[in-house]
Design an enzyme around this catalytic site. Structure first.
Site, PDB file in Angstrom:
ATOM      1  N   ARG A 139    -107.940  65.102 -31.711  1.00  0.00           N
ATOM      2  CA  ARG A 139    -108.003  65.549 -32.959  1.00  0.00           C
ATOM      3  C   ARG A 139    -106.819  66.768 -33.328  1.00  0.00           C
ATOM      4  O   ARG A 139    -106.566  67.353 -32.269  1.00  0.00           O
ATOM      5  CB  ARG A 139    -109.472  66.137 -33.154  1.00  0.00           C
ATOM      6  CG  ARG A 139    -109.930  67.531 -32.235  1.00  0.00           C
ATOM      7  CD  ARG A 139    -111.380  67.815 -32.214  1.00  0.00           C
ATOM      8  NE  ARG A 139    -111.717  68.129 -33.770  1.00  0.00           N
ATOM      9  CZ  ARG A 139    -111.824  69.371 -33.832  1.00  0.00           C
ATOM     10  NH1 ARG A 139    -111.700  70.187 -33.059  1.00  0.00           N
ATOM     11  NH2 ARG A 139    -112.177  69.655 -35.334  1.00  0.00           N
ATOM     12  N   ARG A 173    -122.745  63.820 -29.593  1.00  0.00           N
ATOM     13  CA  ARG A 173    -124.038  63.666 -29.614  1.00  0.00           C
ATOM     14  C   ARG A 173    -124.396  62.376 -30.477  1.00  0.00           C
ATOM     15  O   ARG A 173    -123.804  61.793 -31.214  1.00  0.00           O
ATOM     16  CB  ARG A 173    -124.789  64.940 -30.249  1.00  0.00           C
ATOM     17  CG  ARG A 173    -124.602  66.048 -29.563  1.00  0.00           C
ATOM     18  CD  ARG A 173    -125.725  67.225 -30.013  1.00  0.00           C
ATOM     19  NE  ARG A 173    -124.935  68.465 -29.910  1.00  0.00           N
ATOM     20  CZ  ARG A 173    -125.501  69.577 -30.209  1.00  0.00           C
ATOM     21  NH1 ARG A 173    -126.708  69.714 -31.057  1.00  0.00           N
ATOM     22  NH2 ARG A 173    -124.844  70.757 -30.195  1.00  0.00           N
ATOM     23  N   HIS A 232    -125.270  71.886 -21.190  1.00  0.00           N
ATOM     24  CA  HIS A 232    -124.133  71.775 -20.251  1.00  0.00           C
ATOM     25  C   HIS A 232    -124.539  71.127 -18.954  1.00  0.00           C
ATOM     26  O   HIS A 232    -125.954  71.083 -18.607  1.00  0.00           O
ATOM     27  CB  HIS A 232    -123.489  73.136 -19.991  1.00  0.00           C
ATOM     28  CG  HIS A 232    -122.471  73.175 -21.323  1.00  0.00           C
ATOM     29  ND1 HIS A 232    -121.369  72.336 -21.534  1.00  0.00           N
ATOM     30  CD2 HIS A 232    -122.569  74.057 -22.440  1.00  0.00           C
ATOM     31  CE1 HIS A 232    -120.721  72.941 -22.332  1.00  0.00           C
ATOM     32  NE2 HIS A 232    -121.331  73.777 -23.122  1.00  0.00           N
ATOM     33  N   ASP A 233    -123.741  70.677 -17.953  1.00  0.00           N
ATOM     34  CA  ASP A 233    -124.075  70.347 -16.805  1.00  0.00           C
ATOM     35  C   ASP A 233    -125.206  71.069 -16.060  1.00  0.00           C
ATOM     36  O   ASP A 233    -126.201  70.205 -15.667  1.00  0.00           O
ATOM     37  CB  ASP A 233    -122.728  70.553 -15.897  1.00  0.00           C
ATOM     38  CG  ASP A 233    -123.023  70.211 -14.332  1.00  0.00           C
ATOM     39  OD1 ASP A 233    -122.780  69.031 -13.950  1.00  0.00           O
ATOM     40  OD2 ASP A 233    -123.536  71.032 -13.769  1.00  0.00           O
ATOM     41  N   ILE A 234    -125.098  72.484 -16.103  1.00  0.00           N
ATOM     42  CA  ILE A 234    -126.179  72.974 -15.085  1.00  0.00           C
ATOM     43  C   ILE A 234    -127.950  72.843 -15.714  1.00  0.00           C
ATOM     44  O   ILE A 234    -128.814  72.524 -15.109  1.00  0.00           O
ATOM     45  CB  ILE A 234    -125.901  74.624 -15.184  1.00  0.00           C
ATOM     46  CG1 ILE A 234    -126.805  75.076 -14.160  1.00  0.00           C
ATOM     47  CG2 ILE A 234    -126.352  75.134 -16.646  1.00  0.00           C
ATOM     48  CD1 ILE A 234    -126.389  76.584 -13.776  1.00  0.00           C
ATOM     49  N   TYR A 281    -128.687  69.817 -17.377  1.00  0.00           N
ATOM     50  CA  TYR A 281    -129.062  68.529 -17.286  1.00  0.00           C
ATOM     51  C   TYR A 281    -129.709  68.528 -15.632  1.00  0.00           C
ATOM     52  O   TYR A 281    -130.531  67.779 -15.398  1.00  0.00           O
ATOM     53  CB  TYR A 281    -127.774  67.651 -17.407  1.00  0.00           C
ATOM     54  CG  TYR A 281    -126.975  68.024 -18.755  1.00  0.00           C
ATOM     55  CD1 TYR A 281    -127.867  68.066 -19.673  1.00  0.00           C
ATOM     56  CD2 TYR A 281    -125.741  67.713 -18.934  1.00  0.00           C
ATOM     57  CE1 TYR A 281    -127.094  68.158 -20.981  1.00  0.00           C
ATOM     58  CE2 TYR A 281    -125.034  67.940 -20.022  1.00  0.00           C
ATOM     59  CZ  TYR A 281    -125.876  67.978 -21.208  1.00  0.00           C
ATOM     60  OH  TYR A 281    -125.222  68.237 -22.244  1.00  0.00           O
ATOM     61  N   ASP A 327    -121.819  66.850 -14.272  1.00  0.00           N
ATOM     62  CA  ASP A 327    -120.558  66.025 -15.155  1.00  0.00           C
ATOM     63  C   ASP A 327    -120.031  65.043 -14.565  1.00  0.00           C
ATOM     64  O   ASP A 327    -119.721  63.883 -15.182  1.00  0.00           O
ATOM     65  CB  ASP A 327    -119.626  67.131 -15.496  1.00  0.00           C
ATOM     66  CG  ASP A 327    -120.081  68.112 -16.828  1.00  0.00           C
ATOM     67  OD1 ASP A 327    -120.982  67.720 -17.365  1.00  0.00           O
ATOM     68  OD2 ASP A 327    -119.346  69.000 -17.058  1.00  0.00           O
TER      69      ASP A 327
END
Length: 425
Positions: free
Chosen positions: A46, A96, A137-139, A141, A167
């Site tokens: 982008r 999302r 974020h990763d943590i 999840y 991730d």
């Protein structure tokens, strides 16, 4: 479908065409895996980038790729992405749920142009479920999967495994396996499909063996109480005299016996299966390791089957004799980085090009993929323009980071902009 020209590749995926809608984290890493294996990966950046605070010249997850710039918020932006999707085998996005559809580049729109397309979706929570539209974020999840709670000492908070577990292991690897499996199906049956790769699913799947052990009564549902989580004194890490560490994994009887012998603790040979002696054994092992430096202990265990290794830093790892002999790390463009993995006997891989610079490959991609409209009013940004745009995006992302998305439920355009700024979850 128009047959696009693909530049000569290197690796088993040579000839496979991939469109990556730019983001951060697991999506780009999965696309790098495909690019490392020889796929022609075109990253759709982008304008201004994704706001990640790293110089694009050092973002090795964009190596072996090519980049074009498309503004998906412009009137003709979605059409240009659909032109690429029509000529691609795989598309990867990390927005999302619902954002790609609102932008006009969702699965339905892409499959209308290319029914064989494999549409890979990378998210943390997945496409459905109560948390599907929430930020994360990763943590967060891995916290819900139970895997974060497994890691660390029993008397301390769970240890953070960087973002490798969620991730990349639970996200990127499952997305890569998923899109390649779907590609196999598409080539056999002519029909593409959507691959919903959620970090919560992949990370949970990684713990399959542990769940089996838990059901069988062979795993305690708490940290530091099990064979493989540091609860066992001969499977863990120990500090050395110089403040560094050694890793021990002497699980089998013959390896354990060699370990305690070389460590100088032959009197503890019988403690391997005696849980009542594990506390005493741990203290003895810790004391012995503290008596010498990491270098000295490395020399003691060199050439043995005691399953002991020095814990190296990221900068030390490339210089280890074994990794150096295998070429596990490579230097390209002045950057030391992991070489592509795994190894292939007939179709070897390599780091062919450095990180793709945003928009730098537009003309080549327009030619090779037969998408001339990519060149309409498109000039790659110079370094100064790129730096200015990325700085502005970072400031905007920082402002939005503290904004509750729920405040903008009536302003869908704002939310779409926010998703593009944040990239994948």
């Amino acid at each position: 479908m128009t047959t696009a020209r693909t530049p000569p590749g290197q690796g088993p995926l040579t000839g496979v065409r991939v469109v990556e809608l730019a983001g951060i984290g697991p999506g780009p890493f999965a696309a790098m895996l495909l690019a490392d294996l020889g796929a022609d990966v075109v990253r759709v950046d982008r304008p201004g980038g994704v706001g990640l605070a790293i110089d694009p010249a050092y973002d090795v997850t964009n190596r072996n790729k090519r980049s074009v710039i498309v503004d998906l918020k412009s009137a003709d932006g979605p059409a240009r992405v659909l032109d690429l999707a029509e000529r691609a085998d795989i598309l990867i996005e990390g927005y999302r749920p619902g954002v790609a559809e609102r932008l006009g580049v969702g699965p339905e729109a892409c499959h209308a142009r290319n029914p064989r397309l494999v549409y890979g979706r990378m998210t943390g929570w997945g496409q459905q479920g109560p948390l599907a539209d929430r930020a994360g974020h990763d943590i967060a999840y891995i916290a819900l999967t139970g895997t974060l709670g497994m890691i660390g000492a029993p008397d301390a908070p769970p240890a953070v495994p960087a973002n490798l577990l969620g991730d990349y292991a639970g996200g990127s690897l499952y997305l890569a396996v998923g899109v390649l499996a779907a590609l196999h199906h598409a080539r056999a049956g002519g029909t593409g499909q959507v691959v919903d790769a959620a970090i919560v699913d992949g990370t949970s799947h990684l713990s399959a063996m542990i769940h089996g052990m838990l059901a069988a009564g062979g795993w305690h549902d708490r940290r530091g109480a099990n064979l493989l989580d540091g609860g066992c004194p001969y499977y863990g890490t120990y500090e050395t005299a110089d403040g560094r560490h050694m890793a021990v994994g002497a699980l089998e009887p013959q390896f354990y016996e060699e370990f305690v012998t070389l460590l100088g603790l032959p009197e503890h040979t019988g403690a391997r299966k005696d849980w009542a002696r594990w506390g005493e054994l741990r203290e003895a092992v810790a004391a012995r390791f503290k008596s010498r430096t990491r270098h000295e202990w490395t020399a003691v265990f060199e050439g043995s089957d005691a399953c002991v290794a020095p814990v190296l830093t990221l900068r030390e790892a490339p210089g280890h004799p074994h990794l150096a002999a295998r070429g596990t790390f490579t230097d390209h463009g002045g950057i030391t980085q992991p070489a592509p993995a795994p190894r292939f006997s007939a179709t070897p891989t390599a780091v062919r090009t450095g990180p793709a610079r945003p928009g730098a490959d537009t003309a080549d991609v327009a030619r090779d993929w037969d998408v001339p409209d990519l060149m309409k009013d498109r000039e790659p940004m110079n370094d100064r323009e790129l730096a200015d745009r990325r700085s502005a995006d970072r400031e905007l992302a920082n402002d939005r980071e503290h904004t509750d998305d729920r405040e903008h439920t009536d302003d869908q355009e704002h939310r779409d902009d926010q998703e593009l700024a944040k990239g994948p979850e």
